[in-house]
Design a protein around this motif. Structure first.
Motif, PDB file in Angstrom:
ATOM      1  N   ILE A 274       2.315   2.404  -3.400  1.00  0.00           N
ATOM      2  CA  ILE A 274       1.464   3.017  -4.429  1.00  0.00           C
ATOM      3  C   ILE A 274       1.747   4.515  -4.580  1.00  0.00           C
ATOM      4  O   ILE A 274       2.052   4.983  -5.685  1.00  0.00           O
ATOM      5  CB  ILE A 274      -0.017   2.746  -4.135  1.00  0.00           C
TER       6      ILE A 274
ATOM      7  N   LEU B 146       0.922  -3.742  -7.978  1.00  0.00           N
ATOM      8  CA  LEU B 146       0.271  -2.897  -6.983  1.00  0.00           C
ATOM      9  C   LEU B 146      -1.231  -2.795  -7.232  1.00  0.00           C
ATOM     10  O   LEU B 146      -2.028  -2.793  -6.289  1.00  0.00           O
ATOM     11  CB  LEU B 146       0.918  -1.512  -6.965  1.00  0.00           C
TER      12      LEU B 146
ATOM     13  N   LEU C  18      -3.842  -4.411  -4.637  1.00  0.00           N
ATOM     14  CA  LEU C  18      -4.827  -3.547  -3.971  1.00  0.00           C
ATOM     15  C   LEU C  18      -6.233  -4.088  -4.161  1.00  0.00           C
ATOM     16  O   LEU C  18      -7.024  -4.157  -3.206  1.00  0.00           O
ATOM     17  CB  LEU C  18      -4.719  -2.125  -4.524  1.00  0.00           C
TER      18      LEU C  18
ATOM     19  N   THR D 170       0.831  -1.205   0.000  1.00  0.00           N
ATOM     20  CA  THR D 170       0.000   0.000   0.000  1.00  0.00           C
ATOM     21  C   THR D 170       0.864   1.252   0.000  1.00  0.00           C
ATOM     22  O   THR D 170       0.588   2.221  -0.727  1.00  0.00           O
ATOM     23  CB  THR D 170      -0.929  -0.008   1.221  1.00  0.00           C
TER      24      THR D 170
END
Length: 380
Positions: A81, A124, A128, A78
């Protein structure tokens, strides 16, 4: 920077922070996040899908190990990102440099960057969406995510090798012309990096509470809170989704297959010595929560079936279908005294969604392997 395309007016980038020093600083942070995410991700994959030689070698302790490593995996992913977005902003003018290829070495460098950027965005983005359990793609998430992780690592190492002179100059605080900014721009660079760091900190603090209990009050934007659910414990797969109904559980018996096979009714299982352990339920999506479990030690059930000290255990669920309907535990997990066939959660009988009448709870294991609605144990 004024790259000129073959037709039309030149493209102009007027921002002053698209420089190598800013990009190198961001790359150092991003590289650290990617490496942590990669290492913890490989560990998670090995725990879920252990290669043959590792089945009996994977450690069952510390009991909170998977909770820590998977929480770190999701937190570092996270945090990566906003770092990736900032890094791309710092370097994107170079993507429009003309001519696009000046030599074989330059072509290889640009190809490695293209692979690095594409693999990073893929990892990513899919990671996510996995935390939200949303899969808007036709391929299987786990093998694709795992394979591209290795591609990303290779591209990252190649990129570091190519850019090492600039990275070295930044780390040693040398500032040749390719790294230098005008002195007047240094405050802007520091403010920009501080803003990126603050954004990463904010994203992390407002999501990591799903796995760090102490930060629960700050858990504003995580896709999952570990508090709601039967007995205060979340449920990913309900009994209805697994098609486990009252009819399925009618006349339930636990079948234990081994050299001395036997069956037990629920009352007979409750009559065996009961043990209580506090263990976390940690999900691959990043959330986790500790709970108090009561049940029979799996090793005691295996011993009654004549299992040897090196035996594994195969667990079969009553659910109609699913990738983890059948689960195998290596010797260390099967023999660990913390591994239970749990009958109660926080002193109460398991709810249907938590695996009634019996479920597995073991230390240092992904939640998908804590099999619910257990109908059969097999000595392997």
């Amino acid at each position: 920077m004024r790259p000129t395309p073959p037709h039309g007016p030149p493209i102009t980038f007027r921002a002053r922070l698209h420089d190598a020093r800013t990009a190198t600083a961001l790359g150092r942070w991003l590289g650290l996040a990617v490496v942590v995410c990669f290492v913890t991700g490989v560990l998670s994959h090995c725990l879920q899908h252990p290669p043959g030689p590792l089945v009996d070698r994977l450690p069952s302790r510390p009991s909170w190990g998977y909770r820590f490593t998977q929480g770190l995996h999701v937190a570092s992913g996270t945090a990566a990102i906003p770092l990736l977005l900032a890094k791309l902003w710092a370097v994107y003018p170079r993507l429009f440099a003309w001519p696009p290829v000046r030599s074989v070495r330059h072509a290889a460098e640009r190809l490695s960057v293209a692979v690095l950027v594409a693999a990073g965005i893929f990892e990513l983005a899919t990671g996510l969406l996995n935390t939200f359990q949303w899969y808007p793609w036709p391929f299987s998430f786990v093998p694709a995510h795992y394979a591209v992780a290795w591609l990303l690592l290779g591209a990252l190492l190649l990129h570091i090798a190519v850019q090492w002179p600039r990275i070295r100059d930044h780390l040693t605080r040398r500032s040749p012309g390719t790294l230098a900014l005008p002195a007047a721009d240094e405050p802007d660079r520091r403010r920009f990096l501080a803003a990126v760091a603050a954004g990463v900190g904010a994203v992390t603090l407002t999501t990591v509470g799903q796995s760090v209990t102490a930060l629960g009050p700050l858990n504003l934007f995580a896709p999952r809170s570990p508090a709601p659910g039967p007995r205060g414990l979340p449920v990913n797969r309900t009994a209805e989704a697994a098609r486990v109904t009252g009819e399925t559980l009618a006349d339930w018996r636990l079948v234990v297959a081994g050299p001395r096979p036997y069956t037990l009714t629920l009352e007979e299982l409750r009559a065996l010595p009961q043990h209580e352990e506090t263990l976390p339920l940690a999900c691959v999506e990043g959330w986790s929560r500790s709970a108090r479990w009561t049940g029979v030690r799996v090793r005691d059930l295996l011993d009654l079936a004549g299992a040897g000290p090196n035996a594994r255990c195969r667990v079969v669920s009553l659910e109609a279908a699913g990738a983890y309907r059948v689960m195998e535990m290596g010797r260390r997990y099967a023999r660990d005294p913390l591994t239970l066939l749990a009958l109660r959660l926080d002193g109460e009988v398991l709810s249907p969604d938590h695996g009634y009448p019996a479920r597995i709870i073991a230390p240092n294991r992904p939640g998908v392997l804590q099999t619910k609605w257990v109908g059969r144990l097999e000595v392997v």
